[in-house]
Design an enzyme around this catalytic site. Structure first.
Site, short mmCIF file in Angstrom:
data_model
loop_
_atom_site.label_atom_id
_atom_site.label_comp_id
_atom_site.label_asym_id
_atom_site.label_seq_id
_atom_site.Cartn_x
_atom_site.Cartn_y
_atom_site.Cartn_z
N GLU A 1 82.87 25.01 127.25
CA GLU A 1 82.07 24.45 126.16
C GLU A 1 80.68 25.09 126.13
OE1 GLU A 1 82.36 20.17 126.64
OE2 GLU A 1 84.44 20.22 125.90
N CYS B 1 88.64 26.99 123.67
CA CYS B 1 89.74 26.18 124.21
C CYS B 1 90.43 26.90 125.37
CB CYS B 1 90.77 25.92 123.11
SG CYS B 1 90.25 24.71 121.89
N GLU C 1 93.59 27.41 125.77
CA GLU C 1 94.63 28.32 125.29
C GLU C 1 94.03 29.67 124.91
OE1 GLU C 1 94.01 25.23 124.38
OE2 GLU C 1 95.79 24.17 123.71
N CYS D 1 95.01 22.39 119.49
CA CYS D 1 94.31 22.21 118.21
C CYS D 1 94.88 23.19 117.18
CB CYS D 1 92.80 22.42 118.39
SG CYS D 1 92.31 24.14 118.54
N CYS E 1 94.22 26.86 117.86
CA CYS E 1 95.01 27.41 118.99
C CYS E 1 96.47 27.59 118.60
CB CYS E 1 94.87 26.52 120.22
SG CYS E 1 93.28 26.76 121.03
N1 THU Z 1 90.59 21.60 123.96
C1 THU Z 1 91.32 22.61 124.52
O1 THU Z 1 90.82 23.39 125.35
N2 THU Z 1 92.61 22.76 124.12
C2 THU Z 1 93.27 21.91 123.29
O2 THU Z 1 94.43 22.13 123.00
C3 THU Z 1 92.57 20.74 122.74
C4 THU Z 1 91.10 20.71 122.96
C5 THU Z 1 89.20 21.43 124.43
C6 THU Z 1 88.14 21.84 123.46
C7 THU Z 1 86.97 21.00 123.93
O3 THU Z 1 86.31 21.69 124.99
C8 THU Z 1 87.61 19.76 124.50
O4 THU Z 1 88.97 20.07 124.71
C9 THU Z 1 87.51 18.55 123.58
O5 THU Z 1 87.96 18.85 122.31
#
Ligand code: THU
Length: 130
Positions: free
Chosen positions: A41, A50, A52, A83, A86
């Site tokens: 983040e 993310c 992925e 998401c 991704c």
């Molecule tokens: N996030 C992921 O890394 N992958 C996903 O498939 C869903 C969301 C992360 C993004 C962010 O850092 C946190 O989860 C909350 O959304």
């Protein structure tokens, strides 16, 4: 399951001070290697990435080309779905029948294909006018 173990381990390294939601992802490439990623983040929230996306970047940086299998894990009540962004990123590097395993840290899991995750995927063919 080696992919789940790797995703579980890399999840611990996630940098998620804002959401406090750590995610880990592990890919087995068609070349037979494993690549991992976690969410990273940023205080400028949209700049975060993310898990992925991190795993895909690691796969490409390592010289591998395609996803044979991918596993994602988070501490969520139900298996965490990738998401929308991704899903498109996974579809770029995976055949439609590739299995995506979604897991929770307390042992729940769900398997979906890339096709089921992103019906009507945008592909290069949609840019073909000839
Ligand atoms: N996030 C992921 O890394 N992958 C996903 O498939 C869903 C969301 C992360 C993004 C962010 O850092 C946190 O989860 C909350 O959304």
């Amino acid at each position: 399951m080696p992919l789940l173990d790797a995703a579980t381990r890399v999840r611990e390294r996630a940098y998620a001070p804002y959401s406090r939601f750590k995610v880990g992802a592990a890919i087995r490439s068609v070349e037979g290697n494993m690549h991992v990623g976690c969410n990273v983040e940023n205080v400028a929230y949209p700049e975060g990435t993310c898990a992925e996306a991190g795993a895909i970047a690691a796969m490409i940086a390592a010289g591998d080309t395609r996803i044979a299998e991918i596993c994602v894990i988070a501490d969520s009540p139900e298996p965490v779905p990738p998401c929308g962004g991704c899903r498109q990123k996974i579809a770029e590097f995976a055949a439609q029948e590739v299995v995506v395993t979604l897991c929770t840290t307390d042992g729940k899991s769900k398997q979906m294909t890339v096709a089921a995750l992103l019906p009507g995927v945008f592909t290069a063919a949609h840019m073909d006018r000839s």
